[in-house]
Design a protein around this motif. Structure first.
Motif, short mmCIF file in Angstrom:
data_model
loop_
_atom_site.label_atom_id
_atom_site.label_comp_id
_atom_site.label_asym_id
_atom_site.label_seq_id
_atom_site.Cartn_x
_atom_site.Cartn_y
_atom_site.Cartn_z
N HIS A 188 19.32 -18.11 17.32
CA HIS A 188 19.79 -18.42 16.03
C HIS A 188 18.99 -18.20 14.96
CE1 HIS A 188 23.56 -20.14 14.62
NE2 HIS A 188 22.88 -20.74 13.47
N ALA A 192 23.48 -16.51 11.87
CA ALA A 192 24.79 -16.91 12.52
C ALA A 192 25.46 -15.75 13.48
CB ALA A 192 26.04 -17.10 11.46
N GLN A 224 21.82 -25.42 13.44
CA GLN A 224 23.14 -24.83 13.79
C GLN A 224 23.12 -24.04 15.19
OE1 GLN A 224 25.94 -25.52 12.00
NE2 GLN A 224 24.66 -27.02 11.19
#
Ligand SMILES: C[S@@+](CC[C@H](N)C(=O)[O-])C[C@H]1O[C@@H](n2cnc3c(N)ncnc32)[C@H](O)[C@@H]1O
Length: 401
Positions: A188, A192, A224
């Protein structure tokens, strides 16, 4: 390897009642028994969340220029393939930025924990904290999700997979998930999910209890990268769910292909490509994976993982942290207890059989040209070299790969 400490070993204050047993155990393995006197002197490590972790090829990151041939950015960051002057400039700038960020985080952490903190000279992206007992969890850097405690040896095992941004990684014994998150974060760090960075991480563990801990760790993570993770409560010796399609992240394609609305919790199953097993935990996008019927053929199982980590169940005898729990437990015969819990003959036999079955199934799930890493926290020959020897004998007898 980073040196454990510059201070002399304090033998007089070393542990007593257990030391002879541990020493002879280690001598039998041709290892330095003094290792165990170092427990209190070892540094600890933290990783910088979201970093593109890689081997640190340079001894002094502050003064040395990056060795450009070895220091390569992944394709998604550097589309031009040739090492032109311009590319070298980009590498230099990226390298300097990385070093500046690490230096700044080191000094912040140093102030917070009150001991020396430096950039690891083994793996770029790790910080070396000189006091192994430093409480990094009370630092602001930890609380704001910028760093997380992580063993150097775990980082070395995970980095050996040489994970690329488009890799689908299988972690066959994943709980509680330290390496799983490290790998997801590395992928990551390239941004994204997109066509050049569609990597995913599939974690498998037989213990639901440990998987719950893993799930909490993932949920607690401020990174994320969790969008790329799914977990299965399954036996790693038989697990055979293929990796997600490369377009798993593209919700619009997914919708078109499926020609129907997927309910958030729906897991489309087809008997050939996706064995009937629901994830224990999955990001929403990975949960809704739909394999288009047109692609279902007898050889769908050709879709395998690019990288497989078998961080196998073991006797833990090589983990100082693990052993120190015994040492601190005031037991009369700490090594005796360790021996009965982890090193008894019966347990060793069954654990090495399990290890062989795990690595063989890891191999079955690995695509041609992929990388498999086998790691344990044991120093025993039976659980390491012998398992690998049996594995090589089996696969080279039965396979043309
Ligand atoms: C050394 S730990 C893994 C540590 C993990 N990779 C990490 O970095 O946090 C070994 C794990 O193997 C799991 N395990 C044991 N037998 C297994 C099996 N047959 N299939 C899958 N996992 C298994 C255990 O539950 C345990 O969580």
């Amino acid at each position: 390897m980073d040196t454990p400490t510059d201070q002399p070993i304090d033998y007089d204050n070393g542990p007593n009642e257990w030391s002879n047993e541990i020493s002879s155990f280690y001598q039998n393995l041709n290892l330095d028994p003094d290792l165990y006197y170092c427990i209190d002197k070892l540094p600890r490590y933290a990783r910088v969340v979201g970093f593109d972790y890689r081997i640190n090829h340079i001894s002094d990151p502050l003064t040395t220029q990056p060795p450009l041939k070895k220091y390569k950015l992944e394709d998604s960051k550097l589309p031009t393939q040739e090492n032109t002057v311009q590319d070298n400039d980009k590498l230099n700038i990226a390298f300097k930025t990385d070093i500046q960020n690490l230096t700044s985080l080191s000094s912040q952490l140093e102030k917070e924990v009150g001991c020396q903190v430096s950039i690891s000279n083994t793996i770029l992206g790790l910080l070396r904290i000189s006091n192994g007992k430093a409480k990094i969890n009370s630092s602001n850097l930890y609380k704001t999700g910028k760093i997380i405690g992580f063993d150097l040896s775990s980082a070395i095992a995970a980095i050996s997979l040489d994970v690329k941004p488009n890799d689908h990684v299988l972690d066959l014994c994943c709980a509680p998930g330290g390496k799983l998150l490290f790998i997801a974060d590395k992928i990551h760090s390239h941004g994204a999910p997109h066509s050049l960075c569609s990597g995913s991480v599939t974690g498998v563990d037989i213990s639901k209890k440990r998987l719950s801990t893993c799930q909490s760790l993932i949920k607690k993570s401020k990174s994320q990268s969790k969008i790329r993770i799914r977990l299965f409560a399954s036996d790693g010796t038989t697990f055979n769910v293929p990796p997600p399609e490369d377009s798993w992240w593209d919700y619009s394609t997914l919708k078109q292909q499926s020609c129907k609305k997927l309910q958030p919790k729906e897991v489309p199953i087809d008997s050939i490509s996706t064995p009937n097993i629901k994830p224990f935990f999955s990001s929403k996008l990975l949960r809704n994976i739909y394999t288009p019927p047109l692609e279902i053929t007898a050889d769908t199982r050709i879709r395998k993982y690019n990288k497989v980590l078998v961080d196998a169940e073991c006797s833990h005898d090589g983990s100082l942290v693990h052993l120190s729990k015994y040492i601190n437990s005031n037991s009369q015969s700490i090594f005796g207890k360790l021996d009965s819990d982890f090193l008894s003959q019966d347990r060793l036999e069954s654990v090495s059989e399990l290890q062989l079955d795990l690595i063989l199934n890891g191999w079955n799930n690995l695509s041609t040209g992929g990388t498999l890493v086998y790691s344990t926290c044991s120093l025993s020959y039976k659980q390491n070299e012998l398992v690998i020897a049996k594995f090589l004998e089996t696969v080279f007898k039965n396979s043309s790969r």
